[in-house]
Design an enzyme around this catalytic site. Structure first.
Site, PDB file in Angstrom:
ATOM      1  CG  ASN A 154       5.143   9.332  -0.982  1.00 14.45           C
ATOM      2  OD1 ASN A 154       4.313   8.482  -0.668  1.00 14.45           O
ATOM      3  ND2 ASN A 154       4.857  10.341  -1.760  1.00 14.45           N
ATOM      4  CD  GLU A 250      -6.433   9.189  -3.959  1.00 18.74           C
ATOM      5  OE1 GLU A 250      -5.697  10.181  -4.128  1.00 18.74           O
ATOM      6  OE2 GLU A 250      -7.675   9.264  -3.991  1.00 18.74           O
ATOM      7  CB  CYS A 284       1.947  11.833  -5.521  1.00 15.40           C
ATOM      8  SG  CYS A 284       1.018  12.354  -4.104  1.00 15.40           S
TER       9      CYS A 284
HETATM   10  P1  NAP Z   1       4.754   1.310  -5.085  1.00 17.61           P
HETATM   11  O1  NAP Z   1       6.056   0.698  -5.366  1.00 17.61           O
HETATM   12  O2  NAP Z   1       3.663   1.166  -6.089  1.00 17.61           O
HETATM   13  O3  NAP Z   1       4.293   0.696  -3.677  1.00 17.61           O
HETATM   14  C1  NAP Z   1       3.108   1.114  -3.050  1.00 17.61           C
HETATM   15  C2  NAP Z   1       2.567  -0.023  -2.199  1.00 17.61           C
HETATM   16  O4  NAP Z   1       2.162  -1.083  -3.064  1.00 17.61           O
HETATM   17  C3  NAP Z   1       3.612  -0.618  -1.243  1.00 17.61           C
HETATM   18  O5  NAP Z   1       2.972  -0.965  -0.040  1.00 17.61           O
HETATM   19  C4  NAP Z   1       4.063  -1.859  -1.985  1.00 17.61           C
HETATM   20  O6  NAP Z   1       4.573  -2.859  -1.137  1.00 17.61           O
HETATM   21  C5  NAP Z   1       2.742  -2.296  -2.601  1.00 17.61           C
HETATM   22  N1  NAP Z   1       2.866  -3.231  -3.722  1.00 17.61           N
HETATM   23  C6  NAP Z   1       3.881  -3.366  -4.596  1.00 17.61           C
HETATM   24  N2  NAP Z   1       3.604  -4.374  -5.469  1.00 17.61           N
HETATM   25  C7  NAP Z   1       2.392  -4.880  -5.126  1.00 17.61           C
HETATM   26  C8  NAP Z   1       1.562  -5.911  -5.630  1.00 17.61           C
HETATM   27  N3  NAP Z   1       1.919  -6.658  -6.678  1.00 17.61           N
HETATM   28  N4  NAP Z   1       0.372  -6.152  -5.020  1.00 17.61           N
HETATM   29  C9  NAP Z   1      -0.010  -5.422  -3.957  1.00 17.61           C
HETATM   30  N5  NAP Z   1       0.737  -4.418  -3.434  1.00 17.61           N
HETATM   31  C10 NAP Z   1       1.910  -4.134  -4.022  1.00 17.61           C
HETATM   32  O7  NAP Z   1       4.887   2.873  -4.771  1.00 17.61           O
HETATM   33  P2  NAP Z   1       5.937   3.607  -3.824  1.00 17.61           P
HETATM   34  O8  NAP Z   1       7.251   3.617  -4.523  1.00 17.61           O
HETATM   35  O9  NAP Z   1       5.847   3.117  -2.436  1.00 17.61           O
HETATM   36  O10 NAP Z   1       5.314   5.074  -3.818  1.00 17.61           O
HETATM   37  C11 NAP Z   1       5.582   5.999  -4.788  1.00 17.61           C
HETATM   38  C12 NAP Z   1       4.427   6.157  -5.747  1.00 17.61           C
HETATM   39  O11 NAP Z   1       3.237   6.454  -5.034  1.00 17.61           O
HETATM   40  C13 NAP Z   1       4.642   7.327  -6.691  1.00 17.61           C
HETATM   41  O12 NAP Z   1       4.206   6.978  -7.981  1.00 17.61           O
HETATM   42  C14 NAP Z   1       3.746   8.414  -6.106  1.00 17.61           C
HETATM   43  O13 NAP Z   1       3.332   9.398  -7.008  1.00 17.61           O
HETATM   44  C15 NAP Z   1       2.601   7.593  -5.618  1.00 17.61           C
HETATM   45  N6  NAP Z   1       1.847   8.333  -4.611  1.00 17.61           N
HETATM   46  C16 NAP Z   1       0.596   8.779  -4.899  1.00 17.61           C
HETATM   47  C17 NAP Z   1      -0.113   9.523  -3.956  1.00 17.61           C
HETATM   48  C18 NAP Z   1      -1.510  10.014  -4.208  1.00 17.61           C
HETATM   49  O14 NAP Z   1      -2.194  10.338  -3.244  1.00 17.61           O
HETATM   50  N7  NAP Z   1      -1.961  10.085  -5.431  1.00 17.61           N
HETATM   51  C19 NAP Z   1       0.479   9.796  -2.734  1.00 17.61           C
HETATM   52  C20 NAP Z   1       1.760   9.321  -2.484  1.00 17.61           C
HETATM   53  C21 NAP Z   1       2.438   8.574  -3.424  1.00 17.61           C
HETATM   54  P3  NAP Z   1       6.158  -3.058  -0.928  1.00 17.61           P
HETATM   55  O15 NAP Z   1       6.656  -1.801  -0.343  1.00 17.61           O
HETATM   56  O16 NAP Z   1       6.207  -4.207   0.005  1.00 17.61           O
HETATM   57  O17 NAP Z   1       6.727  -3.346  -2.278  1.00 17.61           O
END
Ligand code: NAP
Length: 475
Positions: A154, A250, A284
């Site tokens: 995002n 995070e 987020c």
């Molecule tokens: P996500 O699906 O959890 O993916 C995040 C990262 O993790 C991607 O690079 C993904 O790779 C990787 N990943 C997925 N499965 C994995 C595994 N088994 N082992 C290691 N890495 C893995 O999250 P998203 O949909 O990209 O982002 C949205 C989420 O992020 C929301 O919940 C949002 O609130 C949160 N967020 C939090 C913050 C903060 O600062 N607190 C900021 C922004 C977003 P792939 O893309 O290759 O699957």
């Protein structure tokens, strides 16, 4: 704006490499291919860790690290249009928001450069105890070791910046795995670091199957910290599996905001309408749950709903667009399903509630019960619930009624109420008379409860990425 498909290579040990297999990157708005990147796996991940370890065997002095960081900030400024267009093309982020993200990344690099220059330990007051009399002691801040960084789709530029810039400031080499849907901005940032004179191995960027690359980062003992930004499910599992290393999480939120009767209702309605739907709610800390004191509930809605309906939804490459698509078909179907569930549970959709092509219209829901997913889970889409409350305590209870705790907000004219909210809202950050979507890059930013374990912001991330070593001298 016509988007030209770009081909980028991976960065491993200072070399731009291909693997023979490719991942296509598609526009979430049109479905067109906007780029392709090589697909790496476990072997490339191990090579990247080797390169990072080797890089750290010849430490870079702080002034050099700071100079590189400052140079990258400058390049981000010079190539602003290209950077913003890359973010917009791969993430479907409206150009307005993509430009803000590109500018914020400059700020992240600038603050990281400051941290590189002032990285120092403390003097320990040794004669404060009898045991220490006659001794001098101080601490050194040492780089923790190789950092494994995993970032979400995002904020494909600035959230990568929040990992790789502080890591360089701390003197740590990085193996980065950006989100598969948005790898182009991360690889563009890697190009800028490379051009800024970063020696080989200090930054390695891999795209490919998350679990395969993630497993290598978890299993390899040379990786001392995994810094993860993304969803709670993935983050907490990583932490369970990497019991012997530091894991910085995070994660998500279901962002609440309280609007007290004494608040400036015009200001609250305008700020919340703008901040609940920017980037289609895929931040987020996007405003998701609005609790309004009953005596001003109607007055608030009279101002809020027209503000929401004025937002321009559509093509993210149009500089006038406020709300673009969500990241993919699955996300859109899930969000529309959650809106439907709220309807079934008795809620009323006051505006929006459906998709126009790939774009979900900004949606406001009233009367959603607490058990509806839109009331307690992270929607991560352009959907907001509004609910009336009678007492402040009730509002705090509603706001806290989630497993998440990243950021929350309150609008009030009463400073005592504001401070009470700051104490009683169980979140990593509380904004007063500002939408809780607000973040400046130097702030400590992170959550409690399911939202995470650590704080980002260069000064705080550098703390996570270094360890203290105490040196004791007999005088
Ligand atoms: P996500 O699906 O959890 O993916 C995040 C990262 O993790 C991607 O690079 C993904 O790779 C990787 N990943 C997925 N499965 C994995 C595994 N088994 N082992 C290691 N890495 C893995 O999250 P998203 O949909 O990209 O982002 C949205 C989420 O992020 C929301 O919940 C949002 O609130 C949160 N967020 C939090 C913050 C903060 O600062 N607190 C900021 C922004 C977003 P792939 O893309 O290759 O699957």
């Amino acid at each position: 704006m016509a988007v030209t498909a770009t081909e980028k290579k991976l960065l491993v040990g200072g070399e731009w490499v291909e693997t023979g297999e490719w991942i296509e990157v598609r526009s979430p708005y049109s479905g067109d291919v906007v780029g392709r990147v090589p697909k790496a796996g476990a072997a490339e991940a191990r090579r990247a860790i080797d390169a990072a370890e080797e890089a750290m065997s010849e430490p870079l002095p702080a002034h050099k690290r700071a100079e590189i960081l400052v140079r990258v900030a400058g390049y981000l400024g010079k190539r602003h249009d290209e950077v913003a267009q890359t973010i917009s093309a791969e993430a479907g982020k409206p150009m307005k928001a993509a430009r803000v993200e590109a500018a914020r990344a400059m700020s992240t690099y600038t603050f990281a450069a400051v941290e590189a220059r002032k990285l120092a330990g403390d003097v320990v007051p040794m004669d404060a105890s009898q045991a220490g009399v006659g001794k001098l002691a101080f601490t050194l801040r040492r780089p923790l070791g190789v950092v494994g960084a995993i970032s979400p789709f995002n904020f494909p530029l600035n959230l990568v910046a929040h990992k790789i810039a502080p890591a360089l400031a701390a003197g740590c080499a990085v193996v980065l795995k950006p989100a598969s849907q948005t790898p182009l901005s991360a690889l563009l940032l890697a190009e800028l670091e490379h051009e800024a004179g970063l020696p080989p191995g200090w930054l390695n960027v891999l795209t490919g199957p998350a679990a395969e690359i993630g497993d290598v980062l978890v299993d390899d003992e040379r990786v001392k910290l995994i810094t993860f930004t993304g969803s709670s499910g993935v983050g907490w599992k990583l932490r369970e599996r990497a019991a012997r290393k530091k894991v910085a999480l995070e994660l998500g939120n279901a962002t609440p905001v309280i609007v007290e009767a004494d608040a400036d209702i015009d200001e609250a309605a305008a700020k919340l309408a703008a901040n609940a739907f920017a980037f289609a709610g895929q931040s987020c800390i996007s405003v998701q749950r609005v609790y309004v004191q009953r005596t001003v509930y109607d007055a608030f809605l009279e101002r809020f709903l027209p503000g929401v309906e004025e937002l321009k939804a559509g093509d993210p490459s149009d500089e006038e667009t406020d709300v673009g698509p969500v990241i993919d078909d699955d996300a859109r179907e899930r969000i529309l399903g959650w809106i439907e569930e709220a309807r079934t549970l008795g809620a009323h959709v006051l505006t929006g509630g459906e998709a126009d092509g790939t774009v979900i219209r900004p949606t406001v829901i009233a009367g959603a019960p607490p058990q509806a997913k839109v009331s307690c889970e992270e929607v991560f889409g352009p959907v907001v619930t509004v609910s009336a409350y009678d007492t402040f305590n009730e509002a705090v209870e509603l706001a806290n009624g989630t497993r998440f705790g990243l950021q929350a907000g309150i609008f009030t004219a009463d400073v005592r109420r504001a401070l009470q909210a700051a104490h009683e809202l169980e979140f990593g950050g509380v904004t007063v008379n500002e939408a809780p979507t607000f973040r400046a890059d130097q702030m400590p930013y992170g959550g409690v409860k399911d939202s995470g374990t650590t704080r980002e912001g260069p000064a705080y991330a550098v703390r996570e990425m270094t360890e203290e070593r105490v040196v004791v001298l007999q005088l």
